[in-house]
Design a protein around this motif. Structure first.
Motif, PDB file in Angstrom:
ATOM      1  N   LEU A  25       0.822  -1.206   0.000  1.00  0.00           N
ATOM      2  CA  LEU A  25       0.000   0.000   0.000  1.00  0.00           C
ATOM      3  C   LEU A  25       0.858   1.259   0.000  1.00  0.00           C
ATOM      4  N   ALA A  26       1.957   1.234   0.746  1.00  0.00           N
ATOM      5  CA  ALA A  26       2.849   2.398   0.760  1.00  0.00           C
ATOM      6  C   ALA A  26       3.416   2.638  -0.632  1.00  0.00           C
ATOM      7  N   ALA A  27       3.797   1.579  -1.321  1.00  0.00           N
ATOM      8  CA  ALA A  27       4.315   1.713  -2.687  1.00  0.00           C
ATOM      9  C   ALA A  27       3.220   2.210  -3.620  1.00  0.00           C
ATOM     10  N   GLU A  28       1.988   1.715  -3.448  1.00  0.00           N
ATOM     11  CA  GLU A  28       0.867   2.140  -4.277  1.00  0.00           C
ATOM     12  C   GLU A  28       0.584   3.630  -4.094  1.00  0.00           C
ATOM     13  N   VAL A  29       0.567   4.091  -2.864  1.00  0.00           N
ATOM     14  CA  VAL A  29       0.264   5.492  -2.585  1.00  0.00           C
ATOM     15  C   VAL A  29       1.316   6.396  -3.208  1.00  0.00           C
ATOM     16  N   LYS A  30       2.582   6.020  -3.130  1.00  0.00           N
ATOM     17  CA  LYS A  30       3.645   6.858  -3.684  1.00  0.00           C
ATOM     18  C   LYS A  30       3.497   7.033  -5.186  1.00  0.00           C
ATOM     19  N   ARG A  31       2.950   6.067  -5.882  1.00  0.00           N
ATOM     20  CA  ARG A  31       2.873   6.169  -7.333  1.00  0.00           C
ATOM     21  C   ARG A  31       1.835   7.171  -7.797  1.00  0.00           C
ATOM     22  N   TYR A  32       1.002   7.669  -6.910  1.00  0.00           N
ATOM     23  CA  TYR A  32      -0.009   8.616  -7.332  1.00  0.00           C
ATOM     24  C   TYR A  32       0.551   9.998  -7.605  1.00  0.00           C
ATOM     25  N   VAL A  33       1.726  10.296  -7.106  1.00  0.00           N
ATOM     26  CA  VAL A  33       2.402  11.514  -7.549  1.00  0.00           C
ATOM     27  C   VAL A  33       3.223  11.083  -8.748  1.00  0.00           C
ATOM     28  N   VAL A  34       2.728  11.400  -9.922  1.00  0.00           N
ATOM     29  CA  VAL A  34       3.266  10.886 -11.171  1.00  0.00           C
ATOM     30  C   VAL A  34       4.581  11.571 -11.513  1.00  0.00           C
ATOM     31  N   GLU A  35       5.587  10.763 -11.841  1.00  0.00           N
ATOM     32  CA  GLU A  35       6.879  11.305 -12.263  1.00  0.00           C
ATOM     33  C   GLU A  35       6.668  12.191 -13.480  1.00  0.00           C
ATOM     34  N   GLY A  36       7.435  13.257 -13.546  1.00  0.00           N
ATOM     35  CA  GLY A  36       7.317  14.187 -14.661  1.00  0.00           C
ATOM     36  C   GLY A  36       6.350  15.330 -14.376  1.00  0.00           C
ATOM     37  N   SER A  37       5.683  15.282 -13.238  1.00  0.00           N
ATOM     38  CA  SER A  37       4.794  16.385 -12.863  1.00  0.00           C
ATOM     39  C   SER A  37       5.542  17.309 -11.912  1.00  0.00           C
ATOM     40  N   ARG A  38       5.092  18.542 -11.812  1.00  0.00           N
ATOM     41  CA  ARG A  38       5.719  19.478 -10.882  1.00  0.00           C
ATOM     42  C   ARG A  38       5.555  18.983  -9.445  1.00  0.00           C
ATOM     43  N   ALA A  40       5.817  16.070  -8.316  1.00  0.00           N
ATOM     44  CA  ALA A  40       6.838  15.074  -7.976  1.00  0.00           C
ATOM     45  C   ALA A  40       8.097  15.731  -7.430  1.00  0.00           C
ATOM     46  N   GLU A  41       8.286  17.006  -7.726  1.00  0.00           N
ATOM     47  CA  GLU A  41       9.481  17.722  -7.273  1.00  0.00           C
ATOM     48  C   GLU A  41       9.274  18.395  -5.913  1.00  0.00           C
ATOM     49  N   LEU A  42       8.055  18.392  -5.395  1.00  0.00           N
ATOM     50  CA  LEU A  42       7.735  19.109  -4.164  1.00  0.00           C
ATOM     51  C   LEU A  42       7.612  18.157  -2.976  1.00  0.00           C
ATOM     52  N   ASP A  43       7.826  18.678  -1.777  1.00  0.00           N
ATOM     53  CA  ASP A  43       7.679  17.882  -0.567  1.00  0.00           C
ATOM     54  C   ASP A  43       6.216  17.729  -0.165  1.00  0.00           C
ATOM     55  N   SER A  44       5.402  18.750  -0.453  1.00  0.00           N
ATOM     56  CA  SER A  44       3.984  18.667  -0.116  1.00  0.00           C
ATOM     57  C   SER A  44       3.184  19.539  -1.070  1.00  0.00           C
ATOM     58  N   CYS A  45       1.882  19.373  -0.997  1.00  0.00           N
ATOM     59  CA  CYS A  45       0.956  20.115  -1.846  1.00  0.00           C
ATOM     60  C   CYS A  45       0.681  21.485  -1.203  1.00  0.00           C
ATOM     61  N   VAL A  46      -0.445  22.098  -1.537  1.00  0.00           N
ATOM     62  CA  VAL A  46      -0.798  23.379  -0.934  1.00  0.00           C
ATOM     63  C   VAL A  46      -1.117  23.225   0.549  1.00  0.00           C
ATOM     64  N   GLU A  47      -1.318  22.005   0.973  1.00  0.00           N
ATOM     65  CA  GLU A  47      -1.492  21.616   2.375  1.00  0.00           C
ATOM     66  C   GLU A  47      -0.606  20.390   2.585  1.00  0.00           C
ATOM     67  N   PRO A  48      -0.335  20.016   3.818  1.00  0.00           N
ATOM     68  CA  PRO A  48       0.431  18.783   4.045  1.00  0.00           C
ATOM     69  C   PRO A  48      -0.236  17.588   3.350  1.00  0.00           C
ATOM     70  N   THR A  49       0.577  16.664   2.878  1.00  0.00           N
ATOM     71  CA  THR A  49       0.109  15.545   2.061  1.00  0.00           C
ATOM     72  C   THR A  49      -1.040  14.780   2.707  1.00  0.00           C
ATOM     73  N   GLU A  50      -0.897  14.396   3.956  1.00  0.00           N
ATOM     74  CA  GLU A  50      -1.957  13.616   4.605  1.00  0.00           C
ATOM     75  C   GLU A  50      -3.273  14.400   4.668  1.00  0.00           C
ATOM     76  N   ARG A  51      -3.175  15.695   4.913  1.00  0.00           N
ATOM     77  CA  ARG A  51      -4.389  16.529   4.954  1.00  0.00           C
ATOM     78  C   ARG A  51      -5.034  16.594   3.570  1.00  0.00           C
ATOM     79  N   MET A  52      -4.228  16.709   2.522  1.00  0.00           N
ATOM     80  CA  MET A  52      -4.765  16.742   1.157  1.00  0.00           C
ATOM     81  C   MET A  52      -5.433  15.414   0.807  1.00  0.00           C
ATOM     82  N   ARG A  53      -4.817  14.313   1.175  1.00  0.00           N
ATOM     83  CA  ARG A  53      -5.412  13.011   0.878  1.00  0.00           C
ATOM     84  C   ARG A  53      -6.777  12.876   1.540  1.00  0.00           C
TER      85      ARG A  53
END
Length: 156
Positions: A25-38, A40-53
């Protein structure tokens, strides 16, 4: 004694399965930030990752009310901002974000949730494909570009 040994074996096997499932599941979740997107270069979204999810749908609903009813565009939670940041490119062409192997499509398929935003909204940024230089400028411009274009009434 045999019952105790059998129970211990079942508990051990169960723990191994739980740990294996969590790893997958951890590997599955990581793949949702698609390589080649901006994103993928960031540590978090406009809010912390868990909050965004957990809360992204609430942010999008609130933004919808602000945009449709109050005419406020280009804020932090705009759908255009999501697309701009999470979209990936193949051969300099933006890939629809709702495709099953892309950000929104993959996560919604995993969660078994209907993804109907893109029945009306564009699943790729306005303007179509970008050359390599334009992609670099696009990434460098970041969210400020989105805010400005949203205020001018461009985009979704």
């Amino acid at each position: 004694m045999a019952k105790v040994l059998m129970r211990a074996s079942l508990v051990a096997v169960s723990l191994v399965w739980v740990l294996a499932a969590q790893t997958v599941l951890a590997a599955e979740v990581k793949r949702y930030v698609v390589e080649g997107s901006r994103a993928a270069e960031l540590d978090s979204c406009v809010e912390p990752t868990e909050r965004m999810r957990r809360m992204h749908f609430e942010f999008i609903k609130h933004q919808r009310i602000s945009t449709v009813h109050e005419g406020i565009r280009g804020t932090k939670y705009s759908l255009a901002g999501c697309v701009e940041c999470h979209i990936s490119y193949e051969e300099q062409q933006p890939q629809p974000i709702d495709r099953p192997d892309q950000f929104c499509g993959a996560c919604h398929a995993y969660a078994a949730v209907d993804l109907n935003c893109f029945d009306c909204h564009a699943s790729v940024p306005n303007g179509g494909g970008l050359d390599a230089e334009a992609q670099a400028a696009h990434r460098a411009a970041g969210v400020e570009k989105l805010v400005q274009s949203g205020r001018n009434g461009e985009g979704h």
